[in-house]
Design a protein around this motif. Structure first.
Motif, PDB file in Angstrom:
ATOM      1  N   ARG A  95       0.814  -1.216   0.000  1.00  0.00           N
ATOM      2  CA  ARG A  95       0.000   0.000   0.000  1.00  0.00           C
ATOM      3  C   ARG A  95       0.851   1.271   0.000  1.00  0.00           C
ATOM      4  N   TRP A  96       2.015   1.257   0.672  1.00  0.00           N
ATOM      5  CA  TRP A  96       2.855   2.455   0.677  1.00  0.00           C
ATOM      6  C   TRP A  96       3.605   2.608  -0.650  1.00  0.00           C
ATOM      7  N   ARG A  97       3.943   1.478  -1.282  1.00  0.00           N
ATOM      8  CA  ARG A  97       4.521   1.567  -2.622  1.00  0.00           C
ATOM      9  C   ARG A  97       3.484   2.059  -3.619  1.00  0.00           C
ATOM     10  N   ALA A  98       2.249   1.593  -3.442  1.00  0.00           N
ATOM     11  CA  ALA A  98       1.165   2.075  -4.308  1.00  0.00           C
ATOM     12  C   ALA A  98       0.977   3.572  -4.117  1.00  0.00           C
ATOM     13  N   LEU A  99       1.042   4.033  -2.859  1.00  0.00           N
ATOM     14  CA  LEU A  99       0.916   5.464  -2.603  1.00  0.00           C
ATOM     15  C   LEU A  99       2.028   6.239  -3.298  1.00  0.00           C
ATOM     16  N   ALA A 100       3.233   5.684  -3.319  1.00  0.00           N
ATOM     17  CA  ALA A 100       4.348   6.354  -3.988  1.00  0.00           C
ATOM     18  C   ALA A 100       4.044   6.561  -5.468  1.00  0.00           C
ATOM     19  N   VAL A 101       3.460   5.548  -6.119  1.00  0.00           N
ATOM     20  CA  VAL A 101       3.107   5.666  -7.535  1.00  0.00           C
ATOM     21  C   VAL A 101       2.028   6.733  -7.722  1.00  0.00           C
ATOM     22  N   LEU A 102       1.020   6.709  -6.867  1.00  0.00           N
ATOM     23  CA  LEU A 102      -0.081   7.664  -6.983  1.00  0.00           C
ATOM     24  C   LEU A 102       0.392   9.091  -6.714  1.00  0.00           C
TER      25      LEU A 102
ATOM     26  N   ALA B 228      -8.965   9.319 -10.248  1.00  0.00           N
ATOM     27  CA  ALA B 228      -8.777   7.911  -9.888  1.00  0.00           C
ATOM     28  C   ALA B 228      -7.687   7.756  -8.832  1.00  0.00           C
ATOM     29  N   ALA B 229      -6.632   8.577  -8.898  1.00  0.00           N
ATOM     30  CA  ALA B 229      -5.546   8.472  -7.923  1.00  0.00           C
ATOM     31  C   ALA B 229      -6.044   8.783  -6.522  1.00  0.00           C
ATOM     32  N   LEU B 230      -6.806   9.860  -6.376  1.00  0.00           N
ATOM     33  CA  LEU B 230      -7.334  10.190  -5.045  1.00  0.00           C
ATOM     34  C   LEU B 230      -8.308   9.123  -4.577  1.00  0.00           C
ATOM     35  N   ALA B 231      -9.142   8.608  -5.492  1.00  0.00           N
ATOM     36  CA  ALA B 231     -10.068   7.528  -5.124  1.00  0.00           C
ATOM     37  C   ALA B 231      -9.301   6.293  -4.648  1.00  0.00           C
ATOM     38  N   LEU B 232      -8.188   5.979  -5.284  1.00  0.00           N
ATOM     39  CA  LEU B 232      -7.376   4.835  -4.869  1.00  0.00           C
ATOM     40  C   LEU B 232      -6.768   5.057  -3.490  1.00  0.00           C
TER      41      LEU B 232
ATOM     42  N   ILE C 201       1.105  13.167   2.381  1.00  0.00           N
ATOM     43  CA  ILE C 201       2.143  12.886   1.380  1.00  0.00           C
ATOM     44  C   ILE C 201       1.654  13.287  -0.008  1.00  0.00           C
ATOM     45  N   PHE C 202       0.396  12.989  -0.292  1.00  0.00           N
ATOM     46  CA  PHE C 202      -0.212  13.329  -1.584  1.00  0.00           C
ATOM     47  C   PHE C 202      -0.159  14.846  -1.803  1.00  0.00           C
ATOM     48  N   ALA C 203      -0.528  15.605  -0.759  1.00  0.00           N
ATOM     49  CA  ALA C 203      -0.512  17.066  -0.854  1.00  0.00           C
ATOM     50  C   ALA C 203       0.905  17.595  -0.994  1.00  0.00           C
ATOM     51  N   ALA C 204       1.850  16.969  -0.291  1.00  0.00           N
ATOM     52  CA  ALA C 204       3.244  17.420  -0.369  1.00  0.00           C
ATOM     53  C   ALA C 204       3.784  17.279  -1.781  1.00  0.00           C
ATOM     54  N   MET C 205       3.477  16.167  -2.428  1.00  0.00           N
ATOM     55  CA  MET C 205       3.971  15.955  -3.787  1.00  0.00           C
ATOM     56  C   MET C 205       3.334  16.943  -4.757  1.00  0.00           C
ATOM     57  N   ALA C 206       2.056  17.277  -4.536  1.00  0.00           N
ATOM     58  CA  ALA C 206       1.405  18.264  -5.398  1.00  0.00           C
ATOM     59  C   ALA C 206       2.043  19.629  -5.223  1.00  0.00           C
ATOM     60  N   GLY C 207       2.275  20.030  -3.963  1.00  0.00           N
ATOM     61  CA  GLY C 207       2.897  21.320  -3.716  1.00  0.00           C
ATOM     62  C   GLY C 207       4.307  21.391  -4.261  1.00  0.00           C
ATOM     63  N   ALA C 208       5.051  20.320  -4.103  1.00  0.00           N
ATOM     64  CA  ALA C 208       6.417  20.292  -4.625  1.00  0.00           C
ATOM     65  C   ALA C 208       6.413  20.342  -6.143  1.00  0.00           C
ATOM     66  N   GLY C 209       5.432  19.708  -6.780  1.00  0.00           N
ATOM     67  CA  GLY C 209       5.370  19.701  -8.239  1.00  0.00           C
ATOM     68  C   GLY C 209       5.260  21.094  -8.818  1.00  0.00           C
TER      69      GLY C 209
ATOM     70  N   VAL D  57       3.817   1.111 -15.989  1.00  0.00           N
ATOM     71  CA  VAL D  57       4.375  -0.194 -15.598  1.00  0.00           C
ATOM     72  C   VAL D  57       4.287  -0.380 -14.089  1.00  0.00           C
ATOM     73  N   LEU D  58       4.656   0.651 -13.336  1.00  0.00           N
ATOM     74  CA  LEU D  58       4.631   0.553 -11.874  1.00  0.00           C
ATOM     75  C   LEU D  58       3.203   0.415 -11.358  1.00  0.00           C
ATOM     76  N   ALA D  59       2.260   1.122 -11.988  1.00  0.00           N
ATOM     77  CA  ALA D  59       0.867   1.037 -11.554  1.00  0.00           C
ATOM     78  C   ALA D  59       0.317  -0.373 -11.717  1.00  0.00           C
ATOM     79  N   LEU D  60       0.640  -1.011 -12.838  1.00  0.00           N
ATOM     80  CA  LEU D  60       0.152  -2.369 -13.077  1.00  0.00           C
ATOM     81  C   LEU D  60       0.763  -3.370 -12.098  1.00  0.00           C
ATOM     82  N   ARG D  61       1.947  -3.064 -11.595  1.00  0.00           N
ATOM     83  CA  ARG D  61       2.622  -3.981 -10.679  1.00  0.00           C
ATOM     84  C   ARG D  61       2.280  -3.726  -9.209  1.00  0.00           C
ATOM     85  N   LEU D  62       2.071  -2.459  -8.834  1.00  0.00           N
ATOM     86  CA  LEU D  62       2.003  -2.121  -7.415  1.00  0.00           C
ATOM     87  C   LEU D  62       0.653  -1.597  -6.939  1.00  0.00           C
ATOM     88  N   VAL D  63      -0.154  -1.049  -7.833  1.00  0.00           N
ATOM     89  CA  VAL D  63      -1.422  -0.463  -7.407  1.00  0.00           C
ATOM     90  C   VAL D  63      -2.512  -1.530  -7.449  1.00  0.00           C
ATOM     91  N   PRO D  64      -3.242  -1.732  -6.342  1.00  0.00           N
ATOM     92  CA  PRO D  64      -4.283  -2.767  -6.327  1.00  0.00           C
ATOM     93  C   PRO D  64      -5.452  -2.403  -7.223  1.00  0.00           C
TER      94      PRO D  64
END
Length: 492
Positions: free
Chosen positions: A22-29, A132-136, A153-161, A194-201
């Protein structure tokens, strides 16, 4: 020991501690969210080079940005609801694939038409992937501290982007040319697929695959798209121009038709009953107000650093770096702040900090410097931004059942995007009106002092809006979350 709900296929249920990776999936999202915000900032920096290379008029250049904003804002709600109906990972991956294709079209464009088409495809991709990312995230992490941490973490990545995009945009455009900004999306987007297909449920609700409300989807998408078109057109055409007013009227008619359709539909795209939830309504309004203030503020600060203080595009981007670092640090603490202060107090504190930062920015000087005029207020905004973003997301989605997380994410994303477009139109109008007042409508008199006066007025308006939002946040009461039913999760 924590109980785990398991689907008939043996996979843990959504939100259960046992969701694999789940934390790896969060990293992808979160990286996808970073890329989407990064792309917007990068293109804003690259636009002058694009115009010079392809000989595009200023009006045509405005549509390089507007095509993205219109499709993004118009399709977010549809993207979120589609995630509930056809599978969140599926919609997320489709969004990434469309991003890759749209970016390739933009990179190969040799005319304004192809470039605008590529940007429109990127907006469609962002609408699908962001909703879909937020829903996941909401499905993977249960309501409580873990979800708050994940949203932080999601908000931090958006702000950093946003901040990194202005720096990276300057570097890529100067060293490799503007096409490299599109090619970057092609490469990074392909890796994320590729990462989404492997790590995101692959999450879905057994009852989700019911009849799809095509008429409702068409009317709401047309209504939101036309509304976005009307708002972004105010910058070029004015508020009372025929096309602006016509698009606004058509938007209202489409949205009214949507309400009628939803009342009569047996399987509505948006069950209108969700709007009877006072907490959801208030949180969406506050989410929109937050972006109404913050989105144009970053734009104006960057222009101030370049046009008034004389920084290069790269220097203007670097000027926002301290704020982005503060955003990352505070976002990581949001879980603890919400637990210690409570959701409403943390939200109110965030809006108060934003108001103070905006009030400070309204005292900008045309002969000032970065340290005395920009650093302090942007750091305050860096503290307030993640607090406001995380708490409004938490409040807007806490009552959503498992079958509604896509709807909830689509609603809050749409509120934020429309708020950003409204904010840019309104605050740019305020700044332009004040600048014209100072110059007496004489363009030859336009100087740093007049430009700064316009920014001061816009920032003051932002401070007032933030204070109003803080008062509304005080009245927000934490409702008892709806207990979600089990969702099916299959991993790879």
């Amino acid at each position: 020991m924590t109980d785990r709900k398991v689907s008939p296929g043996g996979a843990p249920a959504a939100g259960a501690v046992g969701v694999p990776h789940r934390w790896r999936a969060l990293a992808v999202l979160a990286c996808t969210q970073f890329l989407l915000i990064l792309d917007t900032a990068i293109i804003n920096v690259a636009v002058p080079s694009i115009g010079a290379d392809l000989d595009i008029s200023p009006t045509g250049l405005s549509w390089v940005a507007n095509a993205y904003l219109i499709t993004f804002g118009g399709l977010l709600l549809l993207g979120g609801r589609s995630a509930d109906h056809v599978g969140r990972r599926r919609v997320f991956v489709i969004g990434l694939v469309v991003l890759v294709v749209g970016s390739a079209v933009g990179a190969a464009a040799d005319s304004a038409g192809w470039l605008i088409a590529g940007r429109a495809m990127q907006g469609l991709a962002a609408a699908l992937a962001a909703a879909a990312a937020l829903a996941l995230v909401l499905g993977i992490f249960p309501e409580g501290p873990e979800r708050h941490r994940a949203l932080g973490i999601f908000a931090a990545m958006a702000g950093a982007g946003g901040a990194v995009g202005t720096v990276l945009g300057g570097l890529l455009t100067d060293s490799l040319g503007w096409r490299s900004t599109f090619l970057m999306n092609v490469l990074v987007g392909a890796v994320l697929v590729v990462l989404a297909l492997r790590l995101v449920p692959d999450m879905h609700e057994p009852g989700d695959r019911r009849a799809f409300d095509a008429i409702g989807a068409g009317t709401v998408t047309a209504g939101l798209g036309l509304l976005a078109y009307a708002l972004v057109s105010t910058g070029n055409l004015g508020w009372l121009a025929g096309r602006t007013v016509g698009a606004a009227v058509l938007a209202v008619l489409c949205l009214l038709a949507f309400v009628v359709v939803e009342r009569r539909s047996s399987h509505p795209l948006v069950p209108l009953g969700v709007f009877r939830r006072r907490r959801l309504r208030t949180a969406n309004v506050l989410g929109g107000l937050a972006q109404l203030i913050l989105f144009p503020t970053f734009f104006f600060v960057s222009i101030y650093l370049q046009d008034v203080l004389g920084y290069s595009p790269l220097g203007g981007g670097l000027g926002l770096l301290p704020m982005s670092l503060v955003v990352i640090g505070v976002a990581g603490m949001c879980e603890r702040l919400i637990a210690r202060l409570g959701l409403e107090v943390a939200m109110t504190a965030g809006f108060v900090l934003v108001a103070l930062g905006m009030l400070w920015l309204s005292r900008l000087s045309h002969d000032g410097d970065f340290v005395s005029d920009v650093l302090g207020p942007t750091v305050l905004l860096g503290i307030g931004l993640p607090l406001v973003t995380v708490t409004t997301n938490v409040a807007a989605t806490a009552e959503a059942t498992v079958a509604e997380v896509g709807l909830a994410s689509g609603l809050i994303n749409t509120s934020q995007q429309i708020g950003a477009v409204v904010g840019l139109a309104v605050m740019a109008g305020v700044a332009a009106a004040r600048t014209s007042q100072v110059t007496g409508d004489d363009p030859a008199r336009l100087d740093p002092a007049a430009t700064t006066a316009g920014f001061q007025a816009a920032f003051l308006v932002g401070a007032v809006v933030a204070l109003v939002a803080a008062v509304v946040a005080v009245r927000l009461r934490r409702a008892r979350p709806v207990t979600p039913g089990p969702a099916t999760v299959s991993g790879r």
